[in-house]
Scaffold this motif. Structure first.
Motif, PDB file in Angstrom:
ATOM      1  N   PHE A 157       0.832  -1.210   0.000  1.00  0.00           N
ATOM      2  CA  PHE A 157       0.000   0.000   0.000  1.00  0.00           C
ATOM      3  C   PHE A 157       0.861   1.252   0.000  1.00  0.00           C
ATOM      4  O   PHE A 157       0.644   2.190  -0.778  1.00  0.00           O
ATOM      5  N   ILE A 158       1.846   1.280   0.900  1.00  0.00           N
ATOM      6  CA  ILE A 158       2.709   2.458   1.033  1.00  0.00           C
ATOM      7  C   ILE A 158       3.538   2.668  -0.236  1.00  0.00           C
ATOM      8  O   ILE A 158       3.655   3.791  -0.734  1.00  0.00           O
ATOM      9  N   SER A 159       4.112   1.587  -0.757  1.00  0.00           N
ATOM     10  CA  SER A 159       4.955   1.702  -1.947  1.00  0.00           C
ATOM     11  C   SER A 159       4.154   2.186  -3.149  1.00  0.00           C
ATOM     12  O   SER A 159       4.621   3.032  -3.924  1.00  0.00           O
ATOM     13  N   PHE A 160       2.953   1.665  -3.299  1.00  0.00           N
ATOM     14  CA  PHE A 160       2.081   2.083  -4.399  1.00  0.00           C
ATOM     15  C   PHE A 160       1.752   3.572  -4.281  1.00  0.00           C
ATOM     16  O   PHE A 160       1.813   4.318  -5.261  1.00  0.00           O
ATOM     17  N   ALA A 161       1.429   4.004  -3.056  1.00  0.00           N
ATOM     18  CA  ALA A 161       1.116   5.426  -2.833  1.00  0.00           C
ATOM     19  C   ALA A 161       2.338   6.307  -3.072  1.00  0.00           C
ATOM     20  O   ALA A 161       2.225   7.401  -3.631  1.00  0.00           O
ATOM     21  N   LEU A 162       3.519   5.840  -2.648  1.00  0.00           N
ATOM     22  CA  LEU A 162       4.742   6.620  -2.833  1.00  0.00           C
ATOM     23  C   LEU A 162       5.088   6.799  -4.313  1.00  0.00           C
ATOM     24  O   LEU A 162       5.490   7.885  -4.735  1.00  0.00           O
ATOM     25  N   ILE A 163       4.926   5.738  -5.079  1.00  0.00           N
ATOM     26  CA  ILE A 163       5.217   5.830  -6.515  1.00  0.00           C
ATOM     27  C   ILE A 163       4.283   6.838  -7.180  1.00  0.00           C
ATOM     28  O   ILE A 163       4.716   7.695  -7.958  1.00  0.00           O
ATOM     29  N   LEU A 164       2.997   6.753  -6.866  1.00  0.00           N
ATOM     30  CA  LEU A 164       2.035   7.694  -7.442  1.00  0.00           C
ATOM     31  C   LEU A 164       2.330   9.121  -6.978  1.00  0.00           C
ATOM     32  O   LEU A 164       2.296  10.065  -7.773  1.00  0.00           O
ATOM     33  N   GLY A 165       2.612   9.271  -5.683  1.00  0.00           N
ATOM     34  CA  GLY A 165       2.912  10.599  -5.161  1.00  0.00           C
ATOM     35  C   GLY A 165       4.170  11.190  -5.744  1.00  0.00           C
ATOM     36  O   GLY A 165       4.239  12.391  -6.031  1.00  0.00           O
ATOM     37  N   SER A 166       5.183  10.352  -5.951  1.00  0.00           N
ATOM     38  CA  SER A 166       6.458  10.834  -6.484  1.00  0.00           C
ATOM     39  C   SER A 166       6.345  11.314  -7.925  1.00  0.00           C
ATOM     40  O   SER A 166       7.191  12.085  -8.394  1.00  0.00           O
ATOM     41  N   LEU A 167       5.316  10.879  -8.625  1.00  0.00           N
ATOM     42  CA  LEU A 167       5.113  11.340 -10.001  1.00  0.00           C
ATOM     43  C   LEU A 167       4.835  12.842 -10.054  1.00  0.00           C
ATOM     44  O   LEU A 167       4.962  13.454 -11.111  1.00  0.00           O
ATOM     45  N   PHE A 206      -1.519  -6.837 -11.871  1.00  0.00           N
ATOM     46  CA  PHE A 206      -0.243  -6.373 -12.404  1.00  0.00           C
ATOM     47  C   PHE A 206      -0.091  -4.854 -12.478  1.00  0.00           C
ATOM     48  O   PHE A 206       1.028  -4.349 -12.575  1.00  0.00           O
ATOM     49  N   ILE A 207      -1.184  -4.109 -12.436  1.00  0.00           N
ATOM     50  CA  ILE A 207      -1.109  -2.642 -12.465  1.00  0.00           C
ATOM     51  C   ILE A 207      -1.463  -2.063 -11.100  1.00  0.00           C
ATOM     52  O   ILE A 207      -0.689  -1.311 -10.502  1.00  0.00           O
ATOM     53  N   ILE A 208      -2.625  -2.415 -10.608  1.00  0.00           N
ATOM     54  CA  ILE A 208      -3.034  -2.053  -9.246  1.00  0.00           C
ATOM     55  C   ILE A 208      -2.884  -3.327  -8.409  1.00  0.00           C
ATOM     56  O   ILE A 208      -3.673  -4.258  -8.573  1.00  0.00           O
ATOM     57  N   PRO A 209      -1.897  -3.405  -7.547  1.00  0.00           N
ATOM     58  CA  PRO A 209      -1.516  -4.689  -6.933  1.00  0.00           C
ATOM     59  C   PRO A 209      -2.442  -5.201  -5.837  1.00  0.00           C
ATOM     60  O   PRO A 209      -2.005  -5.576  -4.750  1.00  0.00           O
ATOM     61  N   VAL A 210      -3.732  -5.240  -6.138  1.00  0.00           N
ATOM     62  CA  VAL A 210      -4.706  -5.744  -5.166  1.00  0.00           C
ATOM     63  C   VAL A 210      -4.499  -7.237  -4.924  1.00  0.00           C
ATOM     64  O   VAL A 210      -4.538  -7.716  -3.788  1.00  0.00           O
ATOM     65  N   GLY A 211      -4.279  -7.971  -6.014  1.00  0.00           N
ATOM     66  CA  GLY A 211      -4.140  -9.420  -5.892  1.00  0.00           C
ATOM     67  C   GLY A 211      -2.972  -9.834  -5.020  1.00  0.00           C
ATOM     68  O   GLY A 211      -3.080 -10.765  -4.218  1.00  0.00           O
ATOM     69  N   ILE A 212      -1.845  -9.130  -5.145  1.00  0.00           N
ATOM     70  CA  ILE A 212      -0.655  -9.483  -4.354  1.00  0.00           C
ATOM     71  C   ILE A 212      -0.805  -9.004  -2.914  1.00  0.00           C
ATOM     72  O   ILE A 212      -0.322  -9.654  -1.985  1.00  0.00           O
ATOM     73  N   ALA A 213      -1.467  -7.876  -2.721  1.00  0.00           N
ATOM     74  CA  ALA A 213      -1.586  -7.310  -1.377  1.00  0.00           C
ATOM     75  C   ALA A 213      -2.575  -8.074  -0.501  1.00  0.00           C
ATOM     76  O   ALA A 213      -2.333  -8.261   0.696  1.00  0.00           O
ATOM     77  N   GLY A 234       8.428 -11.426  -2.304  1.00  0.00           N
ATOM     78  CA  GLY A 234       9.347 -10.825  -3.272  1.00  0.00           C
ATOM     79  C   GLY A 234       8.771  -9.583  -3.921  1.00  0.00           C
ATOM     80  O   GLY A 234       9.481  -8.586  -4.114  1.00  0.00           O
ATOM     81  N   TYR A 235       7.484  -9.624  -4.246  1.00  0.00           N
ATOM     82  CA  TYR A 235       6.841  -8.462  -4.868  1.00  0.00           C
ATOM     83  C   TYR A 235       6.853  -7.267  -3.919  1.00  0.00           C
ATOM     84  O   TYR A 235       7.122  -6.137  -4.332  1.00  0.00           O
ATOM     85  N   ALA A 236       6.548  -7.515  -2.638  1.00  0.00           N
ATOM     86  CA  ALA A 236       6.545  -6.428  -1.655  1.00  0.00           C
ATOM     87  C   ALA A 236       7.928  -5.782  -1.554  1.00  0.00           C
ATOM     88  O   ALA A 236       8.053  -4.556  -1.498  1.00  0.00           O
ATOM     89  N   CYS A 237       8.966  -6.607  -1.548  1.00  0.00           N
ATOM     90  CA  CYS A 237      10.348  -6.081  -1.479  1.00  0.00           C
ATOM     91  C   CYS A 237      10.697  -5.274  -2.724  1.00  0.00           C
ATOM     92  O   CYS A 237      11.238  -4.162  -2.627  1.00  0.00           O
ATOM     93  N   LEU A 238      10.387  -5.823  -3.897  1.00  0.00           N
ATOM     94  CA  LEU A 238      10.728  -5.150  -5.149  1.00  0.00           C
ATOM     95  C   LEU A 238       9.964  -3.837  -5.306  1.00  0.00           C
ATOM     96  O   LEU A 238      10.530  -2.827  -5.748  1.00  0.00           O
TER      97      LEU A 238
END
Length: 264
Positions: A157-167, A206-213, A234-238
């Motif tokens: 959740f945090i990583s996804f938000a950070l990537i969007l915010g950093s844009l 693969f785009i919005i990582p709901v399935g992995i989260a 691994g996905y969470a780390c990457l």
């Protein structure tokens, strides 16, 4: 190196501690926010209980799996907003030039930003999520998996938000997209993955990582699979590494807002 990391962690933990203590100054307001969030989340589950009175499963999920899904979503979302609430409003800081105060502090910039605020209502989310896990009657191993996936879900959740915010370092008005995408992700997390097919299912994995989260972890708690477990971890780390890289790459483009502001 290890000493520097340990000092950074200690500073971050102290920051979170003081954020929570500041919010607890008015105990009535604090407890009210927490309790009302728990009640609000519980009220939404009523529709699921009614639905499962009419049919045995929805999208391949039984009532137990739906409770696990809601519990994992609430716990991950709650923990992320308790510890790193500012990560979800990064766009605002960038657009308004409010990163200046963090740049002059003698600690890691990203860690300083993320731990600079907390959400009181998120404590209610976390308590509610853990309570649902207990209601599901998880064994010791299953409950430990639930806690582990709460952490991986928080990281995603945090990583996804950070990537969007950093844009926002490159594009204007990304704050609106960040809010919509994050809240959309939370909304999709509360529905079984079996009801999504084709393109929508692809996007949610693969785009919005709901399935992995959330979805994969729910399946793993019900029936453990080592391969899927390493995919989630691994996905969470990457994703977290990617989020840090995007933030610091964008920080090179940051223009000061020349604000006279201090943070205590």
């Amino acid at each position: 190196m290890l000493t520097a990391v340990r000092n950074q962690l200690r500073v971050c933990l102290l920051s979170v501690k003081y954020n929570i203590m500041r919010e607890m100054v008015n105990k009535v307001t604090f407890l009210t926010n927490v309790c009302f969030m728990i009640l609000n989340n519980a009220s939404i589950l009523v529709q699921w209980f009614i639905l499962f009175r009419l049919r045995e499963e929805v999208g391949g999920y039984t009532i137990r799996e739906v409770l696990l899904m809601w519990g994992l979503t609430a716990a991950s979302f709650g923990l992320s907003h308790i510890l790193f609430a500012r990560a979800f409003s990064l766009s605002e800081l960038i657009i308004k030039g409010k990163l200046d105060v963090y740049l002059v502090q003698p600690k890691n910039v990203l860690a300083s930003v993320m731990t600079s605020s907390t959400s009181v209502s998120a404590i209610g989310d976390f308590i509610y999520g853990v309570a649902l896990a207990c209601i599901c009657g998880l064994g010791v191993g299953e409950f430990l998996l639930f806690l582990l996936f709460t952490v991986t879900g928080m990281v995603i959740f945090i990583s996804f938000a950070l990537i969007l915010g950093s844009l926002s370092f490159w594009f204007v008005r990304m704050d609106m997209l960040e809010n919509q995408m994050v809240m959309g992700m939370i909304s999709f997390c509360t529905y079984p993955d079996g009801i999504f097919e084709g393109v929508s299912r692809f996007l949610l994995y693969f785009i919005i990582p709901v399935g992995i989260a959330v979805w994969h972890p729910v399946h793993l708690i019900v029936k453990f699979d080592a391969g899927t477990f390493f995919i989630v971890a691994g996905y969470a780390c990457l994703l977290s590494v990617a989020a840090v890289a995007v933030f610091y790459r964008g920080l090179r483009r940051y223009a000061s807002g020349s604000l006279m502001e201090a943070r205590l």
